[in-house]
Design an enzyme around this catalytic site. Sequence first.
Site, PDB file in Angstrom:
ATOM      1  CE1 TYR A 154       0.470   1.871   4.227  1.00 21.00           C
ATOM      2  CE2 TYR A 154       0.770  -0.480   4.579  1.00 21.00           C
ATOM      3  CZ  TYR A 154       0.915   0.823   5.011  1.00 21.00           C
ATOM      4  OH  TYR A 154       1.511   1.090   6.227  1.00 21.00           O
ATOM      5  CB  CYS A 155       1.700   3.885  -1.752  1.00 20.34           C
ATOM      6  SG  CYS A 155       0.650   3.799  -3.204  1.00 20.34           S
ATOM      7  NE  ARG A 156       3.502   9.808  -0.876  1.00 20.76           N
ATOM      8  CZ  ARG A 156       4.488   9.984  -1.745  1.00 20.76           C
ATOM      9  NH1 ARG A 156       4.225  10.006  -3.036  1.00 20.76           N
ATOM     10  NH2 ARG A 156       5.724  10.129  -1.318  1.00 20.76           N
ATOM     11  CB  CYS A 193      -0.168   6.400  -4.441  1.00 23.49           C
ATOM     12  SG  CYS A 193       1.565   6.113  -4.031  1.00 23.49           S
TER      13      CYS A 193
END
Length: 223
Positions: A180-182, A186
Amino acid sequence: MEESKERQFKDALYREFARIGKTLSSGRRLEMIDVLVCGEQTVSELASATGLTRANTSQHLQTLKQARLVEGRKDGKQVYYRLADERVYRLWRALREVGEQQLAEIDRIVDEHMRSREDLEPVGMDELLERMQEGEAEAIDVRPKEEYRNGHIAGARSVPVEELATRADDLPSEVEVVAYCRGPFCILSDRAVEILRDVGIEARRLEEGYPDWKAEGYPIERV
């Protein structure tokens, strides 16, 4: 209230509301808000995240600050910027959702630049939480380490995407890895899944991002 005074009142009131709209009319400033949702950043960190020069980043930050959307704190020679209030994130999230709902152009842009996502099998937040609790999945945070320290999914491991190729052997092979990221736009998590699959690790991406996870009240941790 006399008509002229009522007109003056409304003109003054809506002019102030319009300041917020004018500030949000820049795509770069919206991107900065999206990055700052993950925690405070220096000018240099924001410049790196958005691909701007330090000078342009500073100018945009001053505009956001004048509209009371961000605040800064000084620590030695560094100034750290953060969102002024949790409601600023909710404003950005509402704008994002309305845009996705009302503007077909957004769908076209996402489809054009993120076609590879069709094969990445996104995981929802409920599913990820349940699978982590049952020991069937491990979450990895592929954002920069500074953002991980500001807050991350409880139990997630920090593996910035640029380190992933050299650290893939450290990841478990017996459970699925979820990157996962932002947020939903993203691409760091997309790249992470592709890297992991290339070396034979079962991987998927979280459909949302850390800010959405936090906003919905799912468990988080801070370093």
